[in-house]
Structure formats: C-alpha cells, structure tokens
Design an enzyme around this catalytic site. Structure first.
Site, PDB file in Angstrom:
ATOM      1  N   CYS A  23       1.577   1.305  23.315  1.00  0.00           N
ATOM      2  CA  CYS A  23       2.030   1.366  21.920  1.00  0.00           C
ATOM      3  C   CYS A  23       3.500   1.762  21.959  1.00  0.00           C
ATOM      4  O   CYS A  23       3.889   2.685  22.687  1.00  0.00           O
ATOM      5  CB  CYS A  23       1.194   2.403  21.171  1.00  0.00           C
ATOM      6  N   CYS A  66       4.201   5.427  21.151  1.00  0.00           N
ATOM      7  CA  CYS A  66       3.671   6.295  22.222  1.00  0.00           C
ATOM      8  C   CYS A  66       4.627   6.254  23.414  1.00  0.00           C
ATOM      9  O   CYS A  66       4.906   7.292  24.036  1.00  0.00           O
ATOM     10  CB  CYS A  66       2.286   5.847  22.669  1.00  0.00           C
ATOM     11  N   ASP A  84      15.836   5.233  13.445  1.00  0.00           N
ATOM     12  CA  ASP A  84      15.297   3.880  13.351  1.00  0.00           C
ATOM     13  C   ASP A  84      16.308   2.912  13.959  1.00  0.00           C
ATOM     14  O   ASP A  84      17.520   3.006  13.709  1.00  0.00           O
ATOM     15  CB  ASP A  84      15.028   3.519  11.890  1.00  0.00           C
ATOM     16  N   HIS A 105      -1.565   9.556  19.224  1.00  0.00           N
ATOM     17  CA  HIS A 105      -1.618   8.209  18.658  1.00  0.00           C
ATOM     18  C   HIS A 105      -2.616   8.157  17.514  1.00  0.00           C
ATOM     19  O   HIS A 105      -3.789   8.483  17.678  1.00  0.00           O
ATOM     20  CB  HIS A 105      -2.000   7.153  19.708  1.00  0.00           C
ATOM     21  N   ASN A 154       4.608   3.277   5.428  1.00  0.00           N
ATOM     22  CA  ASN A 154       3.957   1.979   5.246  1.00  0.00           C
ATOM     23  C   ASN A 154       2.598   2.078   5.932  1.00  0.00           C
ATOM     24  O   ASN A 154       2.528   2.278   7.147  1.00  0.00           O
ATOM     25  CB  ASN A 154       4.793   0.859   5.868  1.00  0.00           C
ATOM     26  N   GLY A 159       3.462  -3.431   4.704  1.00  0.00           N
ATOM     27  CA  GLY A 159       4.662  -3.641   5.514  1.00  0.00           C
ATOM     28  C   GLY A 159       4.671  -2.897   6.829  1.00  0.00           C
ATOM     29  O   GLY A 159       5.703  -2.871   7.511  1.00  0.00           O
ATOM     30  N   HIS A 188       1.544   2.759  14.834  1.00  0.00           N
ATOM     31  CA  HIS A 188       1.493   4.186  15.163  1.00  0.00           C
ATOM     32  C   HIS A 188       2.127   4.877  13.966  1.00  0.00           C
ATOM     33  O   HIS A 188       3.294   4.619  13.637  1.00  0.00           O
ATOM     34  CB  HIS A 188       2.278   4.456  16.460  1.00  0.00           C
ATOM     35  N   HIS A 245       4.050   6.633  11.247  1.00  0.00           N
ATOM     36  CA  HIS A 245       5.418   7.145  11.234  1.00  0.00           C
ATOM     37  C   HIS A 245       5.860   7.333   9.788  1.00  0.00           C
ATOM     38  O   HIS A 245       5.509   6.558   8.912  1.00  0.00           O
ATOM     39  CB  HIS A 245       6.382   6.212  11.980  1.00  0.00           C
ATOM     40  N   HIS A 298       9.001   7.439   7.369  1.00  0.00           N
ATOM     41  CA  HIS A 298      10.418   7.079   7.235  1.00  0.00           C
ATOM     42  C   HIS A 298      11.117   8.108   6.351  1.00  0.00           C
ATOM     43  O   HIS A 298      10.590   8.499   5.308  1.00  0.00           O
ATOM     44  CB  HIS A 298      10.577   5.725   6.538  1.00  0.00           C
TER      45      HIS A 298
HETATM   46  P1  AMP Z   1       7.165  -0.063   9.665  1.00  0.00           P
HETATM   47  O1  AMP Z   1       7.467  -1.358   8.979  1.00  0.00           O
HETATM   48  O2  AMP Z   1       6.942   1.072   8.700  1.00  0.00           O
HETATM   49  O3  AMP Z   1       6.042  -0.197  10.686  1.00  0.00           O
HETATM   50  O4  AMP Z   1       8.480   0.346  10.412  1.00  0.00           O
HETATM   51  C1  AMP Z   1       8.663   0.306  11.778  1.00  0.00           C
HETATM   52  C2  AMP Z   1      10.075   0.750  12.002  1.00  0.00           C
HETATM   53  O5  AMP Z   1      10.244   0.990  13.379  1.00  0.00           O
HETATM   54  C3  AMP Z   1      11.119  -0.286  11.580  1.00  0.00           C
HETATM   55  O6  AMP Z   1      11.970   0.298  10.599  1.00  0.00           O
HETATM   56  C4  AMP Z   1      11.847  -0.609  12.873  1.00  0.00           C
HETATM   57  O7  AMP Z   1      13.219  -0.812  12.684  1.00  0.00           O
HETATM   58  C5  AMP Z   1      11.552   0.636  13.724  1.00  0.00           C
HETATM   59  N1  AMP Z   1      11.580   0.389  15.150  1.00  0.00           N
HETATM   60  C6  AMP Z   1      11.000  -0.629  15.826  1.00  0.00           C
HETATM   61  N2  AMP Z   1      11.236  -0.501  17.155  1.00  0.00           N
HETATM   62  C7  AMP Z   1      11.972   0.629  17.310  1.00  0.00           C
HETATM   63  C8  AMP Z   1      12.545   1.294  18.432  1.00  0.00           C
HETATM   64  N3  AMP Z   1      12.401   0.811  19.680  1.00  0.00           N
HETATM   65  N4  AMP Z   1      13.249   2.419  18.226  1.00  0.00           N
HETATM   66  C9  AMP Z   1      13.418   2.903  16.977  1.00  0.00           C
HETATM   67  N5  AMP Z   1      12.894   2.329  15.877  1.00  0.00           N
HETATM   68  C10 AMP Z   1      12.192   1.202  16.034  1.00  0.00           C
HETATM   69 ZN    ZN Z   2       0.956   5.131  19.634  1.00  0.00          ZN
END
Ligand code: AMP
Ligand code: ZN
Length: 134
Positions: A3, A6, A29, A45, A85, A91, A96, A98, A100
């Site tokens: 993941c 993770c 981000d 996770h 989200n 979206g 995993h 998170h 924002h």
């Molecule tokens: P979500 O649409 O809420 O699942 O948002 C996932 C977020 O993770 C997006 O805003 C991406 O820009 C961010 N994201 C994806 N890969 C990475 C990464 N390697 N490092 C930091 N942020 C990431």
């Molecule tokens: Zn995870």
C-alpha cells in the site's frame, strides 16, 4: 502491506514528512492544491474511518490538530478545510485512510465542503432521523 501510504510510513518510499509519532505520520501531498497541503495518516493500515480501530482515532485527530497548528504558524492562512475522501464515489484514490488539510484564503477560489455535492434528499429530515435511529 503493498500500500502506497504504508510504504511511506515505513519509509520505503520517500515523502516530505513534516510530523511523525508512534501512531501517525503527516507528509506533504505530492500534488498540492494549496500551500502546505498535507495528508495525515494512521500508521495502522485502514482503508477508511470505519475500519480504523477505535484506539487509533484519537491519535489521528490529535495529529490533525498539531499539523493544523503548524500550518497556521507557517502560512498564516485565513482558515482551513480539513477532509477525508471516503470511498471511490467520494474521490478516494489511495486506499489508506488519510485526512487532507488545506490552508485556505478568502480569495483562493475554493468553496466550502458543501460544494462537493448537491444531492438533496426527497425524504423529510424527520424520516431520515427515524431511519438512522432505528
Ligand atoms: P485521495 O483522493 O483522497 O485518495 O487523495 C490521495 C492524495 O494522495 C492525492 O492528493 C495525491 O496527490 C496524494 N499522493 C499520492 N501519492 C503520493 C505520494 N507518493 N506522496 C505524497 N502524496 C501522494
Ligand atoms: Zn496502508
């Protein structure tokens, strides 16, 4: 666990980590929508808040509070939008949990959380409350 977040929490993939403790991590981000756009994750996770164990909820939101204070100090924004989200329909792209955190300014062109959906129900509030409580 295969993941992305993770792997970031295990430092197998690099990220701009701005805060870490035993239970949580916060990193910038990779595709920021605002200066300092940060995501806060539990190290455990869990795909979403419903799957997160109850004991992991408090540390997660304590870190959200700490990081919001860090962003306030660094950027002095007019406000914040803090959101999750939950599920593909909303979206969610990374499976995993998170949170924002977006710094917000009066003239930044964004909307309130209300602007993400416009699907008012047909039932009355009373009917909906009954359905929820039953
Ligand atoms: P979500 O649409 O809420 O699942 O948002 C996932 C977020 O993770 C997006 O805003 C991406 O820009 C961010 N994201 C994806 N890969 C990475 C990464 N390697 N490092 C930091 N942020 C990431
Ligand atoms: Zn995870």
């Amino acid at each position: 666990m295969d993941c992305l977040f993770c792997k970031i929490s295990r430092r197998e993939i690099s990220a701009e980590i701005i805060y870490e403790d035993n239970d949580t991590m916060a990193f910038l981000d990779i595709n920021p929508r605002a200066p300092g756009h940060t995501v806060v994750i539990p190290k455990q996770h869990a795909e979403n808040i419903l799957e997160l164990t109850a004991g992991a909820v408090e540390p997660l939101f304590l870190t959200v509070k700490k990081v919001t204070a860090m962003l306030k100090k660094a950027f002095e924004p007019d406000g914040f939008t803090i959101g999750i989200n939950h599920g593909k329909a909303s979206g969610q792209a990374v499976d995993h949990l998170h949170v924002h955190i977006f710094s917000r300014w009066r003239d930044d062109g964004g909307g309130s959380v209300h602007s993400v959906v416009d699907n008012p129900p047909k039932e009355s509030l009373e009917e909906i409350a009954l359905k929820l409580k039953n």
